[in-house]
Design an enzyme around this catalytic site. Structure first.
Site, PDB file in Angstrom:
ATOM      1  CG  ASN A   1      -4.261   5.342  -2.687  1.00 43.96           C
ATOM      2  OD1 ASN A   1      -3.573   4.963  -3.631  1.00 43.96           O
ATOM      3  ND2 ASN A   1      -4.397   4.598  -1.602  1.00 43.96           N
TER       4      ASN A   1
ATOM      5  NE  ARG B   1      -5.308  -5.522   1.451  1.00 36.95           N
ATOM      6  CZ  ARG B   1      -4.657  -5.606   2.598  1.00 36.95           C
ATOM      7  NH1 ARG B   1      -4.667  -6.739   3.275  1.00 36.95           N
ATOM      8  NH2 ARG B   1      -4.010  -4.576   3.089  1.00 36.95           N
ATOM      9  CG  LEU B   2      -5.538  -9.327  -6.919  1.00 42.22           C
ATOM     10  CD1 LEU B   2      -6.459  -9.880  -7.988  1.00 42.22           C
ATOM     11  CD2 LEU B   2      -4.167  -9.010  -7.532  1.00 42.22           C
TER      12      LEU B   2
ATOM     13  CG  ASP C   1       1.296  -2.105  -0.084  1.00 42.76           C
ATOM     14  OD1 ASP C   1       1.291  -0.957   0.401  1.00 42.76           O
ATOM     15  OD2 ASP C   1       0.664  -3.050   0.416  1.00 42.76           O
TER      16      ASP C   1
END
Ligand code: FPP
Length: 249
Positions: free
Chosen positions: A78, A203-204, A30
């Site tokens: 995505n 977060r996951l 990320d």
């Protein structure tokens, strides 16, 4: 590299216990977009740098002796991004399918996680070819999660299991936790010991939610294109200083 950076790196290497490495490390790549913005570049340049980091970190994980490394490259969500960005990501992935084998030089097995039915036939053919061609490279496995989401993965697995119960191939009593694990995209692999997420998000994001039940989580504000071997060592070092109890005392 400055004197102090080299010193810090040496000290880290000395502190990491190479006989006690996590077997399976998973990474949420990320921060590519923010990296691009910081450098006044288009988002796709951030992803291109992210793809370079992906190659560097997968190579160094193999050299370190990690057995399995899993990368979150494209999520089921995505597709909602701008067409131009999705196309740029697909071009990077296709480039990897075309040239990855040569770069790996027989050093790793590649496996793709996720629902491949969303991709074109030629893309899937390349993906199957690379999986087949690297099958014999045991000892180091690179999982690349594409069109992957944990909820989608679990839904696909449950659907398959329900069909097997319906056809009488298995009975409902055969459905244990181990059996469900075996039907996930990571079937046959141990759960991740360590999940790394750079970029300052905590977060996951629908990544390995079943497999990550007892994983150690490591977050840092570094953006993925800036992530280096030392950062992997930093995460491993922190992991080695944690007390994993798996719900026991
Ligand atoms: C998240 O950053 C990253 C992605 C959605 C894509 C990750 C893909 C790569 C690094 C390329 C992979 C290539 C290969 C060959 C496997 P973001 O765009 O959400 O960043 P932001 O939160 O800063 O906007």
């Amino acid at each position: 590299m400055s004197f102090f950076d080299a010193f810090r790196k040496k000290r880290l290497e000395a502190e990491v216990d190479f006989d006690n490495l996590p077997v399976h490390v998973a990474i949420i790549m990320d921060g590519n977009g923010r990296w691009a913005k910081r450098h006044s570049l288009p988002r796709k340049s951030g992803h291109a740098m992210g793809a370079k980091t992906f190659e560097e970190i997968s190579e160094c994980a193999g050299e370190l002796g990690i057995k399995i490394i899993t990368f979150y490259a494209f999520s089921t969500e995505n597709w909602k991004r701008d067409k131009e960005e999705v196309e740029a990501l697909m071009a990077l992935l296709e480039d990897y399918l075309d040239n990855g084998l040569q770069k790996l030089k027989g050093r790793a097995q590649i496996r793709f996680l996720g629902d491949m039915s969303a991709f074109s036939e030629s893309f899937r053919e390349k993906q199957r070819y690379i999986e087949e061609a690297t099958k014999g490279n045991s000892g180091f496995l690179i999982n690349v999660a594409l069109n992957y989401g944990s909820r989608d993965e679990i839904t696909r697995a449950v659907r398959g299991i329900a069909e097997d119960v319906k056809s009488g191939k298995i009975s409902a009593d055969d459905i244990t936790e181990e059996f469900i694990s075996s039907r996930l995209d990571t079937g046959g692999e141990p759960d991740p010991d360590l999940i790394i997420r750079p970029s300052g998000e905590f977060r996951l994001s629908n990544f390995l939610m079943w497999q990550g039940a007892y994983s150690e989580l490591w977050f840092d504000k570094i953006l993925w294109p800036d992530f280096k071997k030392e950062d992997l060592l930093r995460a491993i070092h922190d992991y080695q200083n944690r007390n994993r109890r798996f719900g026991g005392r």
